[in-house]
Each structure stands twice: as structure tokens, then as C-alpha cells.
Design a protein around this motif. Structure first.
Motif, PDB file in Angstrom:
ATOM      1  N   GLY B 292       8.595  37.487  17.140  1.00 42.66           N
ATOM      2  CA  GLY B 292       8.959  37.859  15.778  1.00 42.66           C
ATOM      3  C   GLY B 292      10.002  38.948  15.741  1.00 42.66           C
ATOM      4  N   LEU B 293       9.809  39.994  16.557  1.00 40.07           N
ATOM      5  CA  LEU B 293      10.709  41.145  16.520  1.00 40.07           C
ATOM      6  C   LEU B 293      12.099  40.797  17.038  1.00 40.07           C
ATOM      7  CD1 LEU B 293       8.341  43.976  17.798  1.00 40.07           C
ATOM      8  CD2 LEU B 293       9.306  43.776  15.500  1.00 40.07           C
ATOM      9  N   LEU B 294      12.133  40.038  18.117  1.00 39.05           N
ATOM     10  CA  LEU B 294      13.413  39.777  18.759  1.00 39.05           C
ATOM     11  C   LEU B 294      14.099  38.523  18.241  1.00 39.05           C
ATOM     12  CD1 LEU B 294      12.636  42.095  20.539  1.00 39.05           C
ATOM     13  CD2 LEU B 294      12.996  40.686  22.559  1.00 39.05           C
ATOM     14  N   GLY B 295      13.367  37.749  17.491  1.00 42.92           N
ATOM     15  CA  GLY B 295      13.957  36.505  17.007  1.00 42.92           C
ATOM     16  C   GLY B 295      14.153  35.515  18.137  1.00 42.92           C
ATOM     17  N   VAL B 296      13.195  35.453  19.045  1.00 40.02           N
ATOM     18  CA  VAL B 296      13.282  34.507  20.161  1.00 40.02           C
ATOM     19  C   VAL B 296      12.022  33.659  20.210  1.00 40.02           C
ATOM     20  CG1 VAL B 296      14.725  35.980  21.616  1.00 40.02           C
ATOM     21  CG2 VAL B 296      12.244  36.150  21.786  1.00 40.02           C
ATOM     22  N   GLU B 297      12.085  32.618  21.028  1.00 41.95           N
ATOM     23  CA  GLU B 297      10.935  31.767  21.270  1.00 41.95           C
ATOM     24  C   GLU B 297      10.399  32.154  22.643  1.00 41.95           C
ATOM     25  OE1 GLU B 297      11.558  27.591  19.710  1.00 41.95           O
ATOM     26  OE2 GLU B 297      11.040  27.219  21.822  1.00 41.95           O
ATOM     27  N   ALA B 298       9.125  32.498  22.729  1.00 44.05           N
ATOM     28  CA  ALA B 298       8.543  32.913  24.007  1.00 44.05           C
ATOM     29  C   ALA B 298       7.625  31.812  24.518  1.00 44.05           C
ATOM     30  CB  ALA B 298       7.756  34.210  23.818  1.00 44.05           C
ATOM     31  N   THR B 299       7.965  31.281  25.716  1.00 44.72           N
ATOM     32  CA  THR B 299       7.102  30.263  26.293  1.00 44.72           C
ATOM     33  C   THR B 299       6.588  30.728  27.646  1.00 44.72           C
ATOM     34  OG1 THR B 299       9.130  29.212  27.083  1.00 44.72           O
ATOM     35  CG2 THR B 299       8.068  28.218  25.166  1.00 44.72           C
ATOM     36  N   HIS B 300       5.363  30.367  27.929  1.00 38.49           N
ATOM     37  CA  HIS B 300       4.737  30.791  29.169  1.00 38.49           C
ATOM     38  C   HIS B 300       4.636  29.634  30.139  1.00 38.49           C
ATOM     39  CE1 HIS B 300       1.237  32.354  31.681  1.00 38.49           C
ATOM     40  NE2 HIS B 300       2.213  33.216  31.845  1.00 38.49           N
ATOM     41  N   GLY B 301       5.051  29.858  31.383  1.00 39.32           N
ATOM     42  CA  GLY B 301       4.939  28.812  32.388  1.00 39.32           C
ATOM     43  C   GLY B 301       4.408  29.401  33.676  1.00 39.32           C
ATOM     44  N   ALA B 302       4.510  28.629  34.750  1.00 41.99           N
ATOM     45  CA  ALA B 302       3.983  29.082  36.041  1.00 41.99           C
ATOM     46  C   ALA B 302       4.737  30.310  36.541  1.00 41.99           C
ATOM     47  CB  ALA B 302       4.088  27.947  37.061  1.00 41.99           C
TER      48      ALA B 302
END
Lengths: 187, 315
Positions: B292-302
Motif C-alpha cells: 500500500g505504502l510503496l504502490g507495489v505488488e508484493a509476492t512471496h516465493g521460494a
């Protein structure tokens, strides 16, 4: 002799001192430079002087040398700014002369240039210039003639002039541009 | 020998003769100067190199012999000898002071924190160092006031002493003249933020003083800026405070603080952010917040977390 003695000597030597300043390259500024010299002479912290005339010439000579060095520094600064792409202002409070000195010493160019001339020449020059030993005493120390000492000093000075020339030709020390006013900075 | 060389040699002769404080042949000197307009310039060149020589050469290690000409009663004569010019004295003094001490301390103690681990240590001199995650610090027992930061982030609360405290981070040397400052080191980049007192950057080189509320970023260029002094070292309480920081830098900081790799894609890296990120131990909540703050999409992977630009619906 007191400070008054120095002032009197100045008055008596006004014309020859003016001539000296002109000969040293003062040109049209010679009168102003003489005035500058006068202001130095009448400063209250002057101490008793054995030979006031010689002292005055010495001061005049130093004045001209300082003037030349300021002019060269200004020229160097102008060259650097003209050559740089961004209008960057140095943020450091340290005057560039000090930075340059520190940089030069670190490069070790002068030492190498001197040592390349051989141990005797290097020793003689260091004794003369850094230790302040007179030529006669150096001749005695080294067991050589006075003219031999002079020849060695000539060689050494030529090398120092070359080193100075080389160092003046490039930026003083590897300097990175300093940019003011950034917060978290984008690289 | 060319005419220019003859002239230079003559000028050298005069410089040498003038070094004698008893020199009195001023009229001969004037005659030589007047003989050719080029003589004055030739003399200046040699005289400047003469002044420069004393500054450019490393001072001799052995004690300086008393000058042969010293005549104690005539104090001012001696002053004339030394007073070649005020500039020369300053240059000579600087040459004496700025002798680089190039013998590196051999560090024999290394303190390293794992990714995401925070630790505080107290050095032998009483200086406290708070280390962030992924940080490696080295120091030698023999020189407790010299510390090397290889990588990571540390806040130094330096105990005041007559001996200056020095932190080396890459080719940046930071000398403490006060008390509290933060240093961050990652590949090719060192950051210093000062909370209290002041730090001298590269005392033998650029010699920049960074005071409380000041910040320095050292990389290809040296960027001088400001920082909120109160927020220096705020990472210790899990707060990351930013003013115009790039997402790329924030990703690196997050990695250090949470102990998991966080990478921003090239497209996301350059965006800037101003604000505070509070580290939440719950990663999902943290990255929702970061998103929300950075205006990015955060995805988690290995491999960890990836920050990418939001899939644009409008652009």
C-alpha cells in the motif's frame, strides 16, 4: 632596531622596492602592491629586525609569490569548473589548497621523482630543503665540493618542477563530485 | 641547452640563493629580473615548485637537524627564513599533520549477525554498537577505537575519549568527533547519518564534516543531505524512516531487517517514497502495508519477497 626603524627603512627604500615589485611581474599593480607591503610593515606585531632593507625585499618577494599562487589557484578552479558537466559546488569547508596538498603527498610522486635521481641527490635535496641545512655544511657532510652540491640541487629542482607541472596538469587527487541538498538519494 | 632551460637553471640558482636568510644581493636579483621579462615568470615557476616540494615530499622520519643558519639573537631573521610565505607555512604544517598512517590494524575479532538478527555489543572502550541483520563488523583488540564495517548496518554510540573513534567502510573512513551515528554499507555504497555530535568523513582526503541531522551517501559521487536526527537508527525499534528513498533501497533495508531476501524488479526500483515503514513480525501484514505504502505488488516465493509495479489498470 624597532618597528619605527622598519618604517623609516621603507620610506627610504620606496623607489627601489617599487622597482623590485615591477621587475617581479607586478606591472601596473606595483603601486597597489607597495601599499599592501606598507600595511604589512606597520602591523603592530613586528619585532626588532637586524637588517630592515633585506627584510623588506624578502616581504615584497613573498607578496609577489603569494599573488602568483592565488592567480594560479583561481585559474585552476576556473579550468575545473569549465570542464565539469554539472554545475556542482564543492560542499567541503576545507580550502582546496589543503586538499591538494594532502592528495599530492599521498600519491608519493614527488618522493619517487626525487629518489629516481639517486641517493646522493635525494639526500642532498632533503637536507637542503626539508632540514634547512646550508650548502657549505652539506658539502662538508657529503665530502664533496660546493659546486657539486649546487649541481645536485639543480637536478633535484628540475625534477620537482616537472612533478609540480605533472600534478598541476590533472585534478589534484581522485576527487569525487560532492552534491549538496540531497535527502534519501536516488543513484 | 635551450634558452628556456638556461633561464630555468638561472631561476633555480636564484631560488637556492634566496633560501639563505642572510641573502642580501637584492640589487643583483633585480638586475637579473629586469634583464628579460620572462625571468620573473621563470622565477615564479621555480619558487612555486620549491614551496610545493616541502609539501609534496613525505616528512623525514628522523629528527630535523637545527638549521645551520639559526642565529638565536635574531629571532626575526629566523622568522624570515621560515616565513617564506604564510601559504608555505600552512602547507608545511598540513604536510606534517596529514601523513597518512597506512599501517592497517589487523582485525582479529569479527562480529556478524545473521539475516534479520539484531545484536548489541559494547567495545572495550565502552562504545556501544547496535548491529542490524546481515551485518559484519571487525576490530582488533590492540586498537579498540578502530572498527571496520564490511557489510550491513550499525549504529555507533561512541564513548568520548582523547583517541578518536574510526569506522572504515569500504574506502570511506569515518572519524568520530561526537557521539551517535549510523553507518550502512552495501555493494559500492556507504551511508552515514548522524544523530548527535559529528563525524569526519575521509580525514586524509575529502575531509567532510557531517553534523547532527546530516547525512552522507558515498558511492560514485558523494551526496550530502539532511536527515531527521531523531530517526537515525530508528531501525532498532523496527521503524524505517524515509524521505525520497527509492524502492530499491527500501527493499535492501527490508532484507537486512527481516532476514529474508527482498528484491525490487528493475521496473519498480526507481520509484521514490517518503514515510515510515513499521516492521511487523507478521510478514503478510508487513508486506500488505509495504504494498500500500510503496504502490507495489508484493509476492512471496521460494527465494523471498518480490516487489513489482502494480499491474496497471490505469497508467
Amino acid at each position: 632596531m624597532t618597528v619605527d626603524g622598519l618604517e623609516a627603512a621603507f620610506m627610504q627604500n620606496r623607489a627601489p622596492l617599487l622597482r623590485f615589485l615591477r621587475a617581479r611581474g607586478g606591472g601596473d599593480d606595483a603601486e597597489d602592491l607597495l601599499q599592501e607591503l606598507w600595511l604589512k610593515v606597520i602591523r603592530p606585531d613586528s619585532r626588532p629586525i637586524a637588517s630592515p632593507t633585506a627584510y623588506l625585499y624578502r616581504m615584497a618577494n613573498n607578496l609577489m609569490l603569494d599573488r602568483r599562487r592565488s592567480i594560479e589557484r583561481a585559474m585552476r578552479r576556473d579550468r575545473e569548473w569549465a570542464g565539469s558537466d554539472d554545475a556542482v559546488e564543492p560542499a567541503s569547508a576545507v580550502p582546496s589548497a589543503e586538499r591538494i596538498v594532502a592528495g599530492h603527498q599521498q600519491l608519493g610522486l614527488a618522493d619517487r621523482a626525487l629518489d629516481a635521481l639517486g641517493e646522493r641527490t635525494a639526500t642532498i635535496f632533503r637536507r637542503f630543503r626539508l632540514d634547512g641545512v646550508g650548502q657549505r655544511e652539506i658539502a662538508a657532510e657529503q665530502g664533496i665540493s660546493l659546486s657539486a652540491v649546487e649541481k645536485n640541487l639543480q637536478r633535484a629542482y628540475r625534477a620537482m618542477i616537472e612533478t609540480q607541472r605533472a600534478l598541476d596538469a590533472e585534478p589534484a587527487a581522485p576527487q569525487r563530485p560532492v552534491i549538496e541538498g540531497a535527502r534519501d538519494v536516488v543513484r | 641547452m635551450s634558452y628556456a632551460e638556461e633561464r630555468q637553471d638561472a631561476a633555480i640558482g636564484w631560488v637556492i640563493r634566496l633560501r639563505d636568510p642572510e641573502f642580501a644581493q637584492w640589487d643583483s636579483f633585480v638586475e637579473w629580473l629586469e634583464a628579460d621579462v620572462a625571468h620573473a615568470a621563470a622565477y615564479d615557476t621555480v619558487a612555486i615548485a620549491d614551496v610545493g616540494a616541502a609539501a609534496m615530499l613525505r616528512p623525514a622520519a628522523r629528527p630535523v637537524a637545527a638549521p645551520a643558519f639559526a642565529v638565536p639573537a635574531l629571532r626575526t631573521t629566523r622568522r624570515v627564513w621560515l616565513g617564506w610565505s604564510a601559504g608555505a607555512i600552512a602547507a608545511a604544517l598540513i604536510a606534517a599533520v596529514a601523513v597518512p598512517q597506512l599501517v592497517p590494524a589487523q582485525p582479529d575479532t569479527v562480529v556478524a549477525t545473521a539475516a534479520g538478527e539484531k545484536r548489541s555489543i559494547v567495545l572495550a572502550d565502552g562504545t556501544r554498537v547496535d548491529l542490524n541483520g546481515g551485518t559484519r563488523l571487525a576490530y582488533a583488540a590492540a586498537s579498540p577505537r578502530e572498527v571496520r564495517l564490511d557489510v550491513g548496518e550499525a549504529l555507533f554510540s561512541v564513548r568520548h575519549s582523547a583517541v578518536p573513534f574510526t569506522v572504515t567502510a569500504g574506502d570511506a573512513t569515518l572519524r568520530d568527533v561526537g557521539t551517535v551515528f549510523n553507518v550502512t554499507r552495501s555493494a559500492g555504497r556507504t551511508e552515514v547519518a548522524v544523530a548527535e555530535g559529528g563525524v569526519l568523513f575521509n580525514p586524509e582526503g575529502e575531509k567532510l564534516l557531517v553534523s547532527a541531522g546530516g547525512k552522507l551517501v558515498v558511492g560514485d559521487a558523494i551526496e550530502v543531505g539532511t536527515v531527521d536526527a531523531a530517526s537515525v537508527g530508528a531501525w532498532r525499534s523496527g521503524r524505517l524512516v524515509y524521505h525520497g528513498a527509492t524502492v530499491g533501497q527500501i527493499a535492501a533495508d527490508l532484507s537486512r531487517n527481516i532476514g529474508e531476501t527482498v528484491v525490487a524488479t528493475p521496473a519498480a526500483r526507481q520509484a521514490v517514497f517518503t514515510g515510515t515503514i513499521v516492521i511487523d513480525s507478521d510478514r503478510t501484514r508487513l508486506f500488505a502495508r509495504v504494498s500500500g505504502l510503496l504502490g507495489v505488488e508484493a509476492t512471496h516465493g521460494a527465494g523471498g519477497w518480490r516487489l513489482a509495479p502494480r499491474t496497471p489498470t490505469l497508467d
